[in-house]
Design an enzyme around this catalytic site. Structure first.
Site, mmCIF file in Angstrom:
data_model
loop_
_atom_site.group_PDB
_atom_site.id
_atom_site.type_symbol
_atom_site.label_atom_id
_atom_site.label_comp_id
_atom_site.label_asym_id
_atom_site.label_seq_id
_atom_site.Cartn_x
_atom_site.Cartn_y
_atom_site.Cartn_z
ATOM 1 N N LYS A 196 0.842 -1.198 0.000
ATOM 2 C CA LYS A 196 0.000 0.000 0.000
ATOM 3 C C LYS A 196 0.881 1.253 0.000
ATOM 4 C CE LYS A 196 -3.506 2.270 2.814
ATOM 5 N NZ LYS A 196 -4.483 2.191 3.887
ATOM 6 N N GLU A 202 10.508 -4.642 4.584
ATOM 7 C CA GLU A 202 10.575 -6.059 4.201
ATOM 8 C C GLU A 202 10.291 -6.224 2.704
ATOM 9 O OE1 GLU A 202 8.899 -4.848 6.787
ATOM 10 O OE2 GLU A 202 8.889 -6.232 8.496
ATOM 11 N N GLY A 254 -4.921 -1.858 4.854
ATOM 12 C CA GLY A 254 -4.105 -2.974 4.362
ATOM 13 C C GLY A 254 -4.760 -4.326 4.615
ATOM 14 N N ARG A 255 -5.255 -4.542 5.834
ATOM 15 C CA ARG A 255 -5.804 -5.861 6.179
ATOM 16 C C ARG A 255 -7.200 -6.083 5.620
ATOM 17 N NH1 ARG A 255 -4.784 -2.535 10.256
ATOM 18 N NH2 ARG A 255 -6.452 -1.764 11.595
ATOM 19 N N GLU A 340 -4.849 -6.636 14.799
ATOM 20 C CA GLU A 340 -4.383 -5.313 14.395
ATOM 21 C C GLU A 340 -5.548 -4.315 14.446
ATOM 22 O OE1 GLU A 340 -0.828 -4.795 11.574
ATOM 23 O OE2 GLU A 340 -2.477 -4.119 10.313
ATOM 24 N N HIS A 371 -4.484 -33.442 17.446
ATOM 25 C CA HIS A 371 -3.339 -34.248 17.866
ATOM 26 C C HIS A 371 -2.207 -33.372 18.383
ATOM 27 C CE1 HIS A 371 -5.227 -37.856 16.203
ATOM 28 N NE2 HIS A 371 -5.729 -37.003 15.321
ATOM 29 N N LYS A 500 9.199 -0.769 14.393
ATOM 30 C CA LYS A 500 9.806 -0.430 13.097
ATOM 31 C C LYS A 500 10.902 0.618 13.294
ATOM 32 C CE LYS A 500 5.656 -0.969 10.199
ATOM 33 N NZ LYS A 500 4.690 -0.278 9.361
#
Ligand code: F6P
Length: 532
Positions: A196, A202, A254-255, A340, A371, A500
């Site tokens: 965005k 990253e 963003g999400r 978030e 399990h 950050k």
């Protein structure tokens, strides 16, 4: 007295009541909601008619209906960033008109949707090709909302893949991009840089690595790059042809962004027509959310089970357990969407929240989780509300017997959580095995299941693009409703900033060009260890 007081009193009165005692001939139907072929069953919770009425009164008193209208109308409800919240516009129908600052945003939405579809078709047909031939592989480089949604959905819709293979790189750990690119041919690979802001360290670091990798084999790496971003100036500076840049506006969080160009990799994988079905599913859930009365409104009732379990019963986590292997990334996707969005301690007006923020969300697909961690869910000292998801049908008709086993396990787990196993039942089992006296008593105690542990089930016909769209929009609106009731802003994320900033400042320290002055003793010692 806060708005929570009536429900707090209610919880105190029913905390130890057996959920099983609530069941009569109609409870399963009364405490479930349907929407376009989907069923949400919350009858295995300690919510009774009175509690539900109080929860709905809380919803009304919190202004959910008014906020919902404001969101769909393009009002700037993201107050800390001064933005509208309009992911719903990305899936709105052809005749929708949605205005931000008096301007209809839908013509742009439709134009970009068509541009993405045209590019996806070209990639899939070979009309757009790499420098060594038709595109065989797409690598989406993004993180958070620019990765989790499309990665989750691409896996979920694997039976619909008929385009190039899609890969997702997110982690700045070089291992991720290294292992993804190994074995791919740079001459037939398309890289989509999805960000965005187009500044996320990253993503930009991985994009640089991919560019260098491509440059080893092709003359013009930038020609095999596309970008998805709100920052057209930055994508241009990065050298990506504007014809392959797909923009969106800052009113898409963003999400919440997988419905638009951020879903490009998914669209290439399954084709624009199947992607349209995904949008249609989201739109169907929007219509339901906008029109169904609260007691029959799936996002509202899903939110209210969440509020009941977390803010009132005090259960601090929520397990999402899809009995659908292809939804194995759904818990990770929901972690960002929910944590978030609603992981905040300050209300919209800057005051402290009156109650706890949203829960820790976690989970794994069934039956694998059974399990691994279900032991704690059944016999641990804390209660973990469980949210099961299950389809009536799989996509493998020749393996229908396996699907039956999957469904029976899902329902059995919900039943076991509800019913438990009493000490007397455990004693009888031990007696059958020939145990007696103190040994029988001791062994029996280990085999008791307290039961009375709440769960919900979301059941659907089959995991198609339409159904996935319904599921994702359902959870988005659930987060919205919970956020409004909590009184916080679900659409900012200031809590990601400090880390950050500190990471940036630590880079020169780790490189040895700055010293550890001002760092706490632990950080300084770790820097010294890792630097050596
Ligand atoms: O760091 C959190 C975050 O800002 C998320 O909200 C977002 O989804 C992610 O980073 C990626 O951001 P971008 O799409 O701008 O690269």
């Amino acid at each position: 007295m806060t708005k929570w007081a009536p429900l707090q009193a209610k919880y105190a009165a029913v905390a130890d009541r057996p959920i099983l005692d609530l069941f009569d001939a109609t409870r399963a139907a009364d405490f479930s909601v349907r929407a376009d072929g989907m069923l949400f069953d919350y009858s295995k919770t300690n919510i009774d008619t009175e509690t539900r009425a109080a929860l709905i009164a809380l919803t009304e008193g919190s202004g959910v209906a008014e906020k919902r209208t404001a969101m769909f109308a393009g009002e700037k409800i993201n107050l800390t960033e001064g933005r509208a919240v309009l992911h719903v516009a990305l899936r709105a129908g052809d005749d929708a008109v949605i205005k931000v600052d008096g301007r209809d945003v839908m013509p742009d939405v439709r134009r970009i949707r068509a541009a993405c579809a045209a590019f996806a078709r070209d990639v899939r047909s070979g009309a757009y090709a790499g420098q060594g031939g038709p595109i065989t592989d797409v690598v989406n480089i993004g993180i958070g909302g620019s990765d989790l949604g499309p990665a989750m959905a691409t896996l979920a819709l694997a039976p619909f893949h008929d385009g190039p293979r899609c890969h997702f790189v997110s982690n700045v750990d070089g291992a991720h991009i290294h292992d993804t690119l190994r074995g791919l041919d740079p001459a037939t690979t398309l890289v989509i840089v999805a960000s965005k802001t187009f500044t996320t360290i990253e993503t930009m670091t991985n994009a640089d690595t991919a560019k260098r990798w491509m440059a080893q084999k092709v003359a013009n790496p930038a020609a095999q790059f596309a970008a998805v971003s709100t920052a057209g100036d930055k994508t241009a500076a990065y050298g990506i042809d504007p014809a392959r840049v797909f923009g969106f506006e800052d009113w898409v969080g963003g999400r919440y962004s997988m419905w638009g160009p951020i879903g490009l990799a998914l669209m290439i994988a399954i084709g624009p027509e199947a992607f349209d079905q995904f949008l249609a599913g989201g739109r169907a859930m929007d219509d339901h959310f906008l029109t169904a009365p609260f007691s029959q409104n799936m996002p509202v009732m899903l939110a209210l089970t969440g509020i009941w379990h977390n803010q009132l019963c005090g259960h601090t986590t929520r397990a999402v357990l899809p009995y659908d292997q292809r939804l194995s990334r759904l818990p990770a996707y929901l972690q960002q969407l929910e944590m978030e969005s609603n992981g905040k301690r300050v209300a919209i007006d800057g005051s402290d929240l009156e109650t706890h923020s949203g829960p820790v969300v976690w989970g794994e697909p069934g039956t694998n989780g059974q399990h691994a961690f279900y032991q704690l869910i059944h016999q641990g000292t804390r209660t973990v509300p469980c949210e099961f998801l299950v389809a009536r049908r799989g996509h493998e008709p020749d393996l229908a017997h396996q699907h039956l086993l999957l469904v029976s396990n899902c329902l059995a787990q919900a039943e076991a959580l509800l019913r438990g196993r009493s000490l007397d039942e455990a004693r009888a089992i031990m007696a059958k095995k020939g145990l007696t006296g103190a040994e029988l008593e001791k062994q029996a105690r280990h085999r008791v299941f307290p039961g009375n542990r709440p769960s919900t089930v979301l059941a659907y016909d089959q995991l198609t693009p339409f159904v996935l769209g319904q599921i994702i929009a359902l959870y988005e609106h659930r987060v919205f409703v919970e956020g409004v009731i909590l009184g916080l802003n679900s659409f900012d994320q200031w809590g990601v900033e400090l880390g950050k900033e500190l990471a940036l400042a630590l880079q020169p320290v780790l490189e040895g060009t700055a010293d550890t002055d001002g760092k706490d003793g632990s950080t300084a010692a770790l820097v010294n260890f890792l630097r050596a």
